[in-house]
Design a protein around this motif. Structure first.
Motif, PDB file in Angstrom:
ATOM      1  N   HIS A  81       0.836  -1.199   0.000  1.00 48.63           N
ATOM      2  CA  HIS A  81       0.000   0.000   0.000  1.00 48.63           C
ATOM      3  C   HIS A  81       0.867   1.243   0.000  1.00 48.63           C
ATOM      4  N   ARG A 117       1.865   4.923   1.001  1.00 52.59           N
ATOM      5  CA  ARG A 117       1.686   5.595   2.277  1.00 52.59           C
ATOM      6  C   ARG A 117       1.753   7.096   2.076  1.00 52.59           C
ATOM      7  N   VAL A 118       1.143   7.794   3.010  1.00 59.24           N
ATOM      8  CA  VAL A 118       1.195   9.247   2.974  1.00 59.24           C
ATOM      9  C   VAL A 118       2.645   9.697   3.104  1.00 59.24           C
ATOM     10  N   GLN A 126      -7.156   1.700  -1.229  1.00 57.62           N
ATOM     11  CA  GLN A 126      -7.296   2.395   0.052  1.00 57.62           C
ATOM     12  C   GLN A 126      -7.905   3.784  -0.057  1.00 57.62           C
ATOM     13  N   CYS A 127      -7.649   4.519  -1.130  1.00 61.81           N
ATOM     14  CA  CYS A 127      -8.253   5.860  -1.215  1.00 61.81           C
ATOM     15  C   CYS A 127      -9.608   5.781  -1.896  1.00 61.81           C
ATOM     16  N   THR A 128     -10.554   6.483  -1.334  1.00 61.95           N
ATOM     17  CA  THR A 128     -11.907   6.436  -1.871  1.00 61.95           C
ATOM     18  C   THR A 128     -11.983   6.819  -3.353  1.00 61.95           C
ATOM     19  N   PRO A 129     -11.407   7.959  -3.756  1.00 63.17           N
ATOM     20  CA  PRO A 129     -11.599   8.352  -5.157  1.00 63.17           C
ATOM     21  C   PRO A 129     -11.031   7.334  -6.138  1.00 63.17           C
ATOM     22  N   GLY A 188      -4.165  15.525  -6.118  1.00 63.91           N
ATOM     23  CA  GLY A 188      -4.123  15.587  -4.661  1.00 63.91           C
ATOM     24  C   GLY A 188      -5.282  14.892  -3.979  1.00 63.91           C
ATOM     25  N   MET A 189      -6.215  14.356  -4.769  1.00 58.43           N
ATOM     26  CA  MET A 189      -7.355  13.676  -4.152  1.00 58.43           C
ATOM     27  C   MET A 189      -6.973  12.323  -3.561  1.00 58.43           C
ATOM     28  N   THR A 190      -5.786  11.813  -3.890  1.00 56.64           N
ATOM     29  CA  THR A 190      -5.428  10.468  -3.437  1.00 56.64           C
ATOM     30  C   THR A 190      -4.035  10.446  -2.822  1.00 56.64           C
ATOM     31  N   ILE A 191      -3.720   9.328  -2.188  1.00 55.11           N
ATOM     32  CA  ILE A 191      -2.422   9.205  -1.521  1.00 55.11           C
ATOM     33  C   ILE A 191      -1.285   9.158  -2.533  1.00 55.11           C
TER      34      ILE A 191
END
Ligand SMILES: Cc1cc2nc3c(=O)[nH]c(=O)nc-3n(C[C@H](O)[C@H](O)[C@H](O)COP(=O)(O)O)c2cc1C
Ligand code: SF4
Ligand code: SF4
Ligand code: SF4
Ligand code: FES
Lengths: 460, 571
Positions: free
Chosen positions: A202, A204-205, A360-363, A401-404
């Motif tokens: 995954h 990560r930020v 993992q990210c909604t969008p 920027g909407m996702t990690i």
């Protein structure tokens, strides 16, 4: 096999790949391989070779990462915190051999034909970074490649080129080949480190960046296979030699290009950085069947597609492709001729992203399958009038920027570029649809209001 | 502390706060799902998007550490568009059947959608289904329904970071991503239901409460868990005199956001009432019934009169009063005052069961050991009973002697018929029955009430207020959930009425009055007021998933100021 480089060009990266004994260490040594590694190790005692010197060479060569982002390699290396700051933490080198970007098949050539070239690059980079244990993360599906690499690593240990106190230099270095579990996202740097730690791959930020906190929370430098191969040649022949290739100071070195699609001779080609697209196309035998060029994806499926006009005078290097509002990425060039069906191509690519999103990210998790479902419906003749704009709007809500990680930006690039550049083809599918106006009742006040608010949501 | 600006309002927040916390501190409600103050920051849900001056792209505010002078635009057009986008994505595959979802009414997805979502959906694609992963047990208490999951990973992080047991994981990927237990494992740990608490939607619910009551009908009463000496703060959730569930009530100094499954599922045990009127012996029935133990229901006057009469007739040394670690400190104190001082017996004792180890993760709590608060006494107020002057029973104490047969009390007064699990054991009860006259306070029938001479019907935890002294020495108040049926009294009222017959108590005293009196004499209560915030705790929150909403301003400042009251710290 026809030449895989321009006439008169002396191949560097591909120099050995067609030799019969290209894989074995004996063949590699016979061709002068590991000379740089031995030279550097021998030069430690005399002070002739220091880690800083190698880093400086790489910096001076202006080598940019071949994995996709084109980030200056030497600069990246300097992000590792100095010993005073990182304390007892080791530094890790992680060679990214996850190669999964659709259209990309260059690292595989090194892995299967010239694995020692990669290993030597890893050794030299490890020396520069003070790494005692380097990893090569190979895509799960490449079972054969992993076997070859493991055999190569074993050979290197047998010849004393890896292990404790290599060749009496006082340097310890181990290399481990790690197989991924088969996920495109595993190639993204933090996902790669997670996966190496045997967790789900995954992203990560960021921050922290891997150079500061990567594998097991230790500073980790991730480099692409080809980048590390370039490092070997830079130490072999010097930064100035490397800079002799390329259009300008920022785009240097020999470069591999993977050409696929509607060309006569698809394959991996080596050429100096900055070779004009049309020249490379000619090298690959031109467009298949002499047909007309329609569109080009210049850097793997994540790169926005370009029209024939946009590529007509485009040099193939990081800045050249960026100037055309796309990216060189992994230099995977997918050529589409006039017979190509852009909506179907885009649908196919969108399926890949829907399948590979880590979720993992909604969008991204919701958006990638949504785009795919809509596109599939469209090309199956069940499109609705508003679908095309909706595709653009949904794409516009996923990136920026909407996702990690930038996977979502990659996923929308083909959709946005495909629709904006070839809109008529998408509309043609609507004309074939059974009832394109099916969902279009007279807009009520509410739906109008919604449409207005939605319009604000577009920022692509 | 650093100064930041949120939508034009300047706020000061701790250095280690993030932009989301800064927004909350400024009173700007930025919706969010994956953020939880006790879990690592993952930035996965992408709900908390804001604009930050200087950053070209929208940012997930929970992932951005604050910097001095940071300007956050939480309500800008771009920020709202980004949040609308995430909300739209969350809803395209969600079942949207709130009317048949048990989370409705306390669902963060529902709340955020209603507050800020769009009234229609633009999707016309079929919604995702998870056959085989919907409405399925994943452990002894939790049922998972992946069609409702929004993949926020709170539950996974709860199991990894708080429980430390790591049963849950993502499986599959992309649009098929779902939460499940690792192959061959169940969601089975000491706090498994907390995973359902932190779930913002109806994806994880507890078997015990699921579909039992629509949550908007529930009344919430601040209380304290009766399960062990840790005394987790809870909300008793009830309606029409029926307790439906316990939820943890945030107390940063005690249970933090958590409670254990054992305590939580004691909720059901508060329901049920077997005695509505006092019971006294009846000579006529005694003669006519073969076992010679005939009793009848009566009124309080007769029952208390009889008890008073027996107590005055008995030799003080032959009176044994048993308090309880389940009773409030106020009740134990009244018992000690009445029997110790007025009746004059030295025998005022209690006995509590040693339970299995209960643990609550709260590394910052005073008394935490290895990151956990620990409790071994299976009742909430052993320390309070002792502090109130009720002695712990031992082999040589009166209760000990009664059990060995060397003491036969004239009157045995048991202020809590369920003071120990052994009161269900006929052999134990037979020993207590050796007393010549046996009085018990009881809510439900047991082996002990069956043999008692006098049964005084009392309310139990739901019907009264009072305070417990927990394992840390912290005084914690619980409130009345609902008033019991008229003739039933609280333990406190029973003792006050009895004391009034001896001329020492007044029946108009409230629990707060008694608290005041004991605070003046009991050191562990010294200096505390009934209404002191440290005693009252935080109010029950609106929803379990959002329970940390009480944490304003952001977490760290609250943590730092959370100190035990001076007096309580001594224990
Ligand atoms: C979704 C995604 C997939 C990627 N896959 C690969 C890959 O397969 N191989 C690779 O070398 N880099 C890949 N990258 C780029 C790496 O994250 C990273 O930038 C690169 O390995 C750095 O090496 P370089 O500096 O030598 O290019 C990927 C990036 C993203 C966002
Ligand atoms: S953008 Fe997509 S692939 Fe990247 S972290 Fe988010 S969900 Fe995973
Ligand atoms: S089950 Fe609930 S807590 Fe767990 S990831 Fe899904 S929505 Fe989040
Ligand atoms: S730890 Fe003790 S007080 Fe807390 S919930 Fe469990 S039993 Fe109740
Ligand atoms: S709360 Fe910030 S991304 Fe989920």
């Amino acid at each position: 096999m026809s030449a895989m480089w321009p006439a008169g060009y002396e191949p560097v990266l591909l120099a050995r790949v067609s030799r019969p004994d290209s894989r074995s260490i004996d063949g590699y040594l016979a061709d002068g391989g590991y000379a740089s590694w031995k030279k550097v190790l021998a030069g430690i005692a005399t002070g002739e070779w220091t880690p800083a010197k190698v880093t400086e060479m790489v910096k001076a060569s202006a080598l940019r990462g071949r994995g996709g982002a084109g980030f200056p390699c030497g600069l990246k290396w300097t992000f590792v915190p100095p010993k005073e700051k990182r304390g007892n933490k080791p530094v890790y080198l992680l060679c990214n051999a996850d190669e999964s970007e659709p259209g990309t098949f260059k690292d595989r050539v090194f892995i299967e034909k010239d694995p020692h070239q990669i290993l030597e690059g890893m050794m030299l980079a490890s020396f520069a970074l003070g790494v005692k244990h380097a990893y090569l993360y190979i895509r799960g599906e490449m079972v054969h490649g992993a076997e070859i690499l493991n055999a190569a690593v074993d050979e290197a240990y047998q010849k004393g080129l890896l292990g404790k106190n290599v060749l009496g230099s006082g340097i310890d270095l181990d290399i481990t080949i790690h197989r991924g579990a088969g996920a495109y996202i595993g190639g993204e740097e933090p996902a790669l480190t997670e996966s190496l730690e045997e967790k789900r791959g995954h992203p990560r930020v960021k921050p922290p960046f891997p150079a500061v906190s990567g594998v097991w929370a230790a500073p980790t430098i991730v480099n692409n296979v080809e980048t590390l191969c370039c490092v070997k040649h830079i130490v072999d022949r010097g930064a100035d030699w490397f800079k002799g290739y390329g259009r300008n100071e920022k785009n240097t070195g020999p470069k591999l290009f993977c050409i696929s699609g509607h060309v006569e001779r698809p394959g991996v080609y080596e050429a100096p950085m900055g070779i004009p697209f049309m020249e490379l196309l000619a090298l690959a035998g031109g467009v298949k069947g002499g047909r007309k060029l329609k569109a080009v994806i210049p850097g793997g499926s994540s790169a926005p597609m370009l029209t024939a006009a946009e590529v007509a005078n485009m040099p193939l290097d990081f800045d050249g492709v960026a100037a055309a509002k796309s990216m060189l990425g992994s230099a995977a060039i997918i050529v589409m001729d006039e017979t190509a069906d852009i909506p179907k191509a885009v649908t196919n690519i969108s399926k890949f992203y829907a399948h590979e999103s880590c979720g993992q990210c909604t969008p991204c998790r919701e958006g990638t399958p949504w785009l795919n479902k809509m596109l599939k419906r469209l090309v199956n003749g069940q499109g609705k009038r508003q679908d095309i704009d909706l595709l653009l709007q949904i794409s516009g809500q996923m990136g920026n920027g909407m996702t990690i990680c930038v996977f979502a930006d990659a996923a929308i690039a083909p959709v946005i570029s495909g629709i904006t550049k070839f809109r008529a083809e998408f509309e043609a599918y609507l004309a074939k649809a059974a009832s394109p106006d099916f969902a279009l009742s007279a807009p009520s006040d509410v739906t109008k209001k919604v449409a207005e608010r939605m319009a604000e949501g577009i920022h692509c | 502390m650093v100064k930041v600006t949120v939508d034009g309002t300047a706020v000061e927040v701790p250095d280690n706060a993030n932009a989301l916390e800064a927004c909350r501190a400024a009173g700007v409600d930025v919706p969010h799902f994956c953020y939880h103050p006790r879990f690592s920051i993952v930035g996965q849900c992408r709900m908390c998007m804001v604009e930050i001056d200087g950053a070209p792209k929208v940012q997930a505010s929970c992932t951005v550490p604050v910097r001095g002078g940071m300007v956050i635009r939480a309500s800008s057009e771009k920020a709202l568009a980004a949040r609308n986008a995430t909300m739209e994505f969350l809803l395209i595959n969600h079942p949207l059947d709130c009317p048949i979802c048990d989370q409705a009414g306390e669902c963060q997805l529902q709340d955020n959608a209603v507050a800020g979502g769009l009234p229609v959906s633009r999707t016309s694609e079929p919604r995702r289904q998870f056959p085989g992963y919907d409405r399925t047990d994943i452990g002894p208490h939790v049922i998972a329904d992946m069609t409702r999951c929004i993949q926020c990973t709170r539950c996974i992080r709860f199991c990894n970071e708080i429980a430390g047991t790591g049963e849950l994981t993502f499986i599959e990927r992309g649009g098929h991503t779902m939460v499940w237990t690792h192959e061959g494992h169940q969601l089975d740990n000491e706090w498994s239901a907390c995973a359902a608490d932190v779930c913002p939607v109806g994806a994880l619910t507890t078997k015990e409460f699921r579909f039992r009551k629509r949550v908007w009908w529930l009344k919430k009463t601040a209380s304290v868990c009766p399960g062990c000496e840790i005394g987790c703060n809870i909300s008793i959730e009830h309606r029409e005199q029926v307790v439906h569930r316990f939820l943890p009530r945030v107390n940063l100094g005690v249970n933090d956001f958590w409670m254990c499954d054992h305590g939580r599922f004691l909720a059901e045990s508060l329901n049920g009432r077997d005695f509505l009127k006092p019971v006294v012996p009846d000579d006529f029935l005694k003669a006519s019934e073969p076992d010679g133990r005939g009793r009848r229901e009566t009124n309080w006057g007769e029952a208390l009169g009889l008890v008073h009469e027996k107590l005055t007739a008995a030799k003080p040394a032959a009176v044994l009063a048993i308090g309880s670690a389940n009773l409030s400190t106020e009740e134990n104190w009244l018992l000690a005052e009445l029997f110790g001082k007025t009746v004059g017996t030295p025998n005022v004792e209690f006995d509590a069961d040693q339970g299995p180890l209960r643990r609550i993760r709260n590394p910052k709590a005073i008394g935490a050991d290895g990151g956990f608060l620990k409790g071994t006494v299976a009742a909430p107020n052993a320390r309070g009973a002792e502090a109130a002057g009720v002695r712990k029973a031992s082999g040589e104490s009166a209760l000990g002697r009664l059990l060995t047969g060397s003491l036969v009390p004239d009157v045995l007064y048991v202020a809590d018929a369920a003071f120990s699990a052994r009161t269900a054991d006929p052999a134990f009860v037979a020993k207590l029955r050796k007393a010549k006259f046996l009085v018990v306070h009881a809510r439900t029938r047991s082996a002990l009430t069956d043999v008692a001479d006098v049964v005084l019907p009392v309310s139990g935890l739901t019907g009264k207020d009072g305070s417990f002294l927990n394992v840390q020495g912290r005084v914690q108040r619980f409130d009345v959930a609902f008033v019991p049926p008229p003739i039933v009294k609280t333990d406190l009222e029973v003792l006050l009425h009895l004391g009034q017959r001896f001329g020492v108590f007044e029946t108009r005293w409230t629990t707060a009055d008694v608290f005041g009196k004991l605070a003046a004499t009991v050191p562990a209560y010294g200096g505390l007021a009934w209404d002191a915030p440290a005693v009252v705790g935080l109010p029950p929150s609106v929803s379990p998933a959002a329970s940390y909403d009480v944490l304003r301003p952001p977490r760290t400042s609250v943590d730092d100021t959370d100190k035990l009251p001076a007096a309580a710290g001594k224990a």
